[in-house]
Design a protein around this motif. Structure first.
Motif, PDB file in Angstrom:
ATOM      1  N   GLY A   9      51.883  28.976  38.100  1.00  0.00           N
ATOM      2  CA  GLY A   9      50.815  30.116  38.163  1.00  0.00           C
ATOM      3  C   GLY A   9      50.824  30.683  39.454  1.00  0.00           C
ATOM      4  O   GLY A   9      51.247  30.370  40.472  1.00  0.00           O
ATOM      5  N   ILE A  10      50.105  31.896  39.216  1.00  0.00           N
ATOM      6  CA  ILE A  10      49.602  32.855  40.295  1.00  0.00           C
ATOM      7  C   ILE A  10      48.187  33.116  40.366  1.00  0.00           C
ATOM      8  O   ILE A  10      48.057  33.558  39.283  1.00  0.00           O
ATOM      9  CB  ILE A  10      50.623  33.921  40.695  1.00  0.00           C
ATOM     10  N   ALA A  11      47.406  33.228  41.473  1.00  0.00           N
ATOM     11  CA  ALA A  11      46.120  33.864  41.340  1.00  0.00           C
ATOM     12  C   ALA A  11      46.349  35.213  41.230  1.00  0.00           C
ATOM     13  O   ALA A  11      46.967  35.829  41.984  1.00  0.00           O
ATOM     14  CB  ALA A  11      45.466  33.149  42.614  1.00  0.00           C
ATOM     15  N   ALA A  12      45.399  35.790  40.379  1.00  0.00           N
ATOM     16  CA  ALA A  12      45.318  37.158  39.991  1.00  0.00           C
ATOM     17  C   ALA A  12      45.144  38.121  41.405  1.00  0.00           C
ATOM     18  O   ALA A  12      45.847  39.115  41.633  1.00  0.00           O
ATOM     19  CB  ALA A  12      44.398  37.498  39.080  1.00  0.00           C
ATOM     20  N   GLU A  49      48.769  36.386  31.795  1.00  0.00           N
ATOM     21  CA  GLU A  49      48.725  34.866  31.930  1.00  0.00           C
ATOM     22  C   GLU A  49      48.956  34.431  33.526  1.00  0.00           C
ATOM     23  O   GLU A  49      48.624  33.348  33.748  1.00  0.00           O
ATOM     24  CB  GLU A  49      49.757  34.089  30.995  1.00  0.00           C
ATOM     25  N   ASN A  50      49.559  35.342  34.358  1.00  0.00           N
ATOM     26  CA  ASN A  50      49.521  35.091  35.633  1.00  0.00           C
ATOM     27  C   ASN A  50      50.357  33.966  35.932  1.00  0.00           C
ATOM     28  O   ASN A  50      50.124  32.853  36.465  1.00  0.00           O
ATOM     29  CB  ASN A  50      48.266  35.058  36.275  1.00  0.00           C
ATOM     30  N   CYS A  83      53.298  32.120  50.821  1.00  0.00           N
ATOM     31  CA  CYS A  83      53.427  32.367  49.620  1.00  0.00           C
ATOM     32  C   CYS A  83      52.546  30.978  48.823  1.00  0.00           C
ATOM     33  O   CYS A  83      52.216  31.254  47.779  1.00  0.00           O
ATOM     34  CB  CYS A  83      54.928  32.224  48.991  1.00  0.00           C
ATOM     35  N   GLY A  84      52.379  29.933  49.317  1.00  0.00           N
ATOM     36  CA  GLY A  84      51.879  28.745  48.895  1.00  0.00           C
ATOM     37  C   GLY A  84      50.480  29.157  48.409  1.00  0.00           C
ATOM     38  O   GLY A  84      49.923  28.623  47.167  1.00  0.00           O
ATOM     39  N   PRO A  85      49.433  29.659  49.158  1.00  0.00           N
ATOM     40  CA  PRO A  85      48.168  29.959  48.933  1.00  0.00           C
ATOM     41  C   PRO A  85      47.931  31.028  47.723  1.00  0.00           C
ATOM     42  O   PRO A  85      47.121  31.068  46.983  1.00  0.00           O
ATOM     43  CB  PRO A  85      47.647  30.733  50.103  1.00  0.00           C
ATOM     44  N   CYS A  86      49.079  31.741  47.276  1.00  0.00           N
ATOM     45  CA  CYS A  86      48.892  32.620  46.256  1.00  0.00           C
ATOM     46  C   CYS A  86      49.272  31.869  44.856  1.00  0.00           C
ATOM     47  O   CYS A  86      49.012  32.327  43.774  1.00  0.00           O
ATOM     48  CB  CYS A  86      50.126  33.681  46.299  1.00  0.00           C
ATOM     49  N   GLN A  87      50.094  30.709  44.929  1.00  0.00           N
ATOM     50  CA  GLN A  87      50.522  29.812  43.795  1.00  0.00           C
ATOM     51  C   GLN A  87      49.436  29.046  43.317  1.00  0.00           C
ATOM     52  O   GLN A  87      48.700  28.640  44.075  1.00  0.00           O
ATOM     53  CB  GLN A  87      51.798  29.330  43.942  1.00  0.00           C
ATOM     54  N   VAL A  88      49.477  28.638  41.955  1.00  0.00           N
ATOM     55  CA  VAL A  88      48.619  27.676  41.284  1.00  0.00           C
ATOM     56  C   VAL A  88      49.477  26.858  40.455  1.00  0.00           C
ATOM     57  O   VAL A  88      49.824  27.074  39.310  1.00  0.00           O
ATOM     58  CB  VAL A  88      47.434  28.555  40.370  1.00  0.00           C
TER      59      VAL A  88
END
Length: 109
Positions: A9-12, A49-50, A83-88
């Motif tokens: 996932g990615i945070a919107a 859906e991100n 990049c990590g903090p952007c990802q879920v």
């Protein structure tokens, strides 16, 4: 050669930043990926859906060693910190996975 797909996932609120980062991936990160026998690497975004879908072709002989070399690379570690903090990560991923691996069910050339 082994085709590999993965999803996360990615945070919107981080989509624009993630796109910006990947518009200029650092040369050292790209070189490490290449030295680890990864080719034809692509990341796709699915909104609303991100979800990020990653695909690559692995041309090496020792996947675990090549992935360990990527993980040990200082420039890649710095890249991941951005990049990590952007990802879920998906709740359904396997232990030890950040991106969830996907099974191949069809391919045609």
């Amino acid at each position: 050669m082994q085709r590999m797909g993965m999803v996360i996932g990615i945070a919107a609120e981080h989509i624009a930043e993630y796109k910006r980062l990947h518009a200029g991936v650092w040369p050292g990160v790209l070189e490490r990926i290449h030295r680890s026998h990864i080719r034809n690497y692509s990341i796709f975004l699915r909104e609303p859906e991100n979800l990020l879908f990653g695909y690559w072709e692995y041309h090496g002989r020792d996947f675990e060693a090549d992935m360990a070399a990527i993980a040990a690379d200082p420039e890649t570690q710095r890249w991941w910190r951005l990049c990590g903090p952007c990802q879920v990560p998906l709740a359904s991923r396997q232990p030890g996975e950040h991106w969830a691996s996907m099974a191949s069910v069809f391919h045609v050339d």
